[in-house]
Scaffold this active site. Structure first.
Site, short mmCIF file in Angstrom:
data_model
loop_
_atom_site.label_atom_id
_atom_site.label_comp_id
_atom_site.label_asym_id
_atom_site.label_seq_id
_atom_site.Cartn_x
_atom_site.Cartn_y
_atom_site.Cartn_z
N THR A 60 -20.52 -29.73 9.14
CA THR A 60 -21.92 -29.99 9.44
C THR A 60 -22.48 -28.91 10.36
O THR A 60 -21.82 -27.89 10.62
CB THR A 60 -22.11 -31.44 9.97
OG1 THR A 60 -23.50 -31.72 10.02
CG2 THR A 60 -21.46 -31.66 11.33
N LYS A 64 -22.31 -24.85 8.05
CA LYS A 64 -22.33 -25.05 6.59
C LYS A 64 -22.30 -23.73 5.80
O LYS A 64 -21.87 -23.71 4.66
CB LYS A 64 -23.55 -25.87 6.17
CG LYS A 64 -23.44 -27.34 6.57
CD LYS A 64 -24.59 -28.15 6.02
CE LYS A 64 -24.50 -29.58 6.51
NZ LYS A 64 -25.53 -30.44 5.91
N ASN A 148 -43.64 -25.08 0.91
CA ASN A 148 -43.12 -24.69 2.24
C ASN A 148 -44.15 -23.89 3.01
O ASN A 148 -45.02 -23.23 2.45
CB ASN A 148 -41.84 -23.88 2.09
CG ASN A 148 -41.04 -23.85 3.37
OD1 ASN A 148 -40.86 -24.90 4.00
ND2 ASN A 148 -40.58 -22.68 3.79
N MET A 151 -43.50 -18.75 2.76
CA MET A 151 -43.17 -18.48 1.35
C MET A 151 -41.91 -17.61 1.22
O MET A 151 -41.19 -17.70 0.22
CB MET A 151 -44.35 -17.81 0.64
CG MET A 151 -45.57 -18.69 0.48
SD MET A 151 -45.20 -20.30 -0.27
CE MET A 151 -45.24 -19.90 -2.02
P1 ATR Z 1 -32.28 -28.02 6.88
O1 ATR Z 1 -31.02 -27.29 6.62
O2 ATR Z 1 -32.11 -29.32 7.61
O3 ATR Z 1 -33.12 -28.17 5.66
P2 ATR Z 1 -33.63 -25.69 7.87
O4 ATR Z 1 -32.82 -24.87 6.91
O5 ATR Z 1 -33.78 -25.24 9.27
O6 ATR Z 1 -33.09 -27.17 7.96
O7 ATR Z 1 -35.09 -25.87 7.20
C1 ATR Z 1 -36.11 -26.52 7.85
C2 ATR Z 1 -37.31 -26.65 6.90
O8 ATR Z 1 -38.32 -27.40 7.59
C3 ATR Z 1 -37.96 -25.33 6.53
O9 ATR Z 1 -38.51 -25.44 5.25
C4 ATR Z 1 -39.07 -25.20 7.58
O10 ATR Z 1 -40.19 -24.43 7.18
P3 ATR Z 1 -40.22 -22.83 7.39
O11 ATR Z 1 -39.39 -22.24 6.29
O12 ATR Z 1 -41.66 -22.48 7.29
O13 ATR Z 1 -39.66 -22.59 8.77
C5 ATR Z 1 -39.51 -26.64 7.68
N1 ATR Z 1 -40.18 -26.92 8.94
C6 ATR Z 1 -39.63 -27.03 10.16
N2 ATR Z 1 -40.56 -27.32 11.09
C7 ATR Z 1 -41.76 -27.37 10.42
C8 ATR Z 1 -43.11 -27.63 10.82
N3 ATR Z 1 -43.42 -27.90 12.09
N4 ATR Z 1 -44.05 -27.62 9.86
C9 ATR Z 1 -43.75 -27.37 8.57
N5 ATR Z 1 -42.49 -27.11 8.13
C10 ATR Z 1 -41.51 -27.12 9.05
#
Ligand code: ATR
Length: 267
Positions: A60, A64, A148, A151
């Protein structure tokens, strides 16, 4: 058999109690423990697995992706997602798999029914989103849409999806039967909502992969507007059940696992 979850931090992991609920239900004498391994010690992973005589383990946050160079092989899911949450150790060979997306989709399938005709929109494009999108794309005849904020996140996606900007969600949301938040927005005590939910299909199902709290602001808003909602608890339970199946070839007792985790979290 001996299993573990390896992460950092790991003390709040519910995986040990959940897996033991399954072992008890199936009358198995297996063990499952949480091992806290900081990134600086991760290069000892092979020695650690040998020391604990592990037959398999979960990986975890934050390991990962870090585990990948230590593997002998990976399943198609793990390759497509580029991240591993389950390792099987068999005859000294380490095989990496990813059950996060499969777990979510199996749970959703049990809750929703046939997904083959569902039009699905995923919000967020991180690791969790990628796993869910990959597994869903094997289940439905429609292309999965993913929205997302950034982009550039889509640049390393290895399979086809329909990419959207987060700002488009309000205008496209009405086309979808199922909408899934995979971002961490709304987790724990936060009352933030990643997007507002307006003008969805009348019978849309609104999902969040967060399960703490059981009902995020996103799900509360959906419920208040009369939509059915589905949280991330099943994803956690089913990913564990799929790991167990990958390690042992046996089906897990999903109800026993869910009951134990529900009791610990919500009562
Ligand atoms: P996980 O592995 O849990 O999916 P991650 O790889 O850190 O976590 O991905 C987090 C996702 O949440 C991403 O798509 C992120 O968007 P960005 O690519 O723009 O960073 C999204 N995310 C996190 N905080 C956000 C926020 N406040 N508003 C919109 N999207 C958010």
């Amino acid at each position: 058999m001996k299993f573990a979850v390896i992460g950092h931090p790991i003390e709040h992991s519910l995986s040990p109690i959940m897996h033991h609920a399954n072992f008890e239900a199936l009358q198995l004498n297996h063990e499952y423990q949480a091992l806290n391994i900081p990134p600086a010690h991760f290069h000892h992973i092979r020695d650690i697995a040998a020391e604990y005589a592990l037959d398999g383990f979960n990986v975890t946050i934050p390991h990962k992706e870090r585990i990948i160079p230590y593997l002998d092989d990976m399943t198609d899911e793990a390759k497509a997602i580029g991240a591993v949450n389950t390792v099987l150790i068999k005859n000294g060979r380490w095989i990496g798999h990813n059950t996060d997306g499969i777990g979510f989709v199996k749970g959703l399938n049990d809750y929703y029914g046939d997904l083959s005709n569902a039009k699905i929109l995923i919000i967020g494009a991180g690791g969790a989103s990628k796993g869910i999108a990959y597994s869903l794309s094997q289940k439905t005849s429609h292309q999965i849409a993913v929205a997302n904020r950034t982009m550039a996140r889509f640049d390393d996606w290895q399979f086809d999806i329909e990419a959207h900007a987060l700002s488009e969600v309000d205008t496209i949301a009405h086309q979808y039967d199922i909408i899934i938040n995979t971002t961490p927005v709304g987790m724990h005590t936060s009352t933030d909502q990643v997007v507002s939910l307006q003008q969805l299909k009348q019978d849309a199902l609104v999902c969040d992969i967060i399960y703490i709290p059981a009902e995020t602001a996103f799900l509360k808003a959906a419920k208040a507007q009369g939509y059915d909602t589905y949280n991330g608890l099943d994803m956690f339970v089913y990913q564990g059940a799929e790991s167990f199946n990958f390690w042992t070839g046996q089906q897990a007792d999903i109800d026993a696992m869910r009951q134990r985790v529900t009791k610990r979290l919500y009562s």
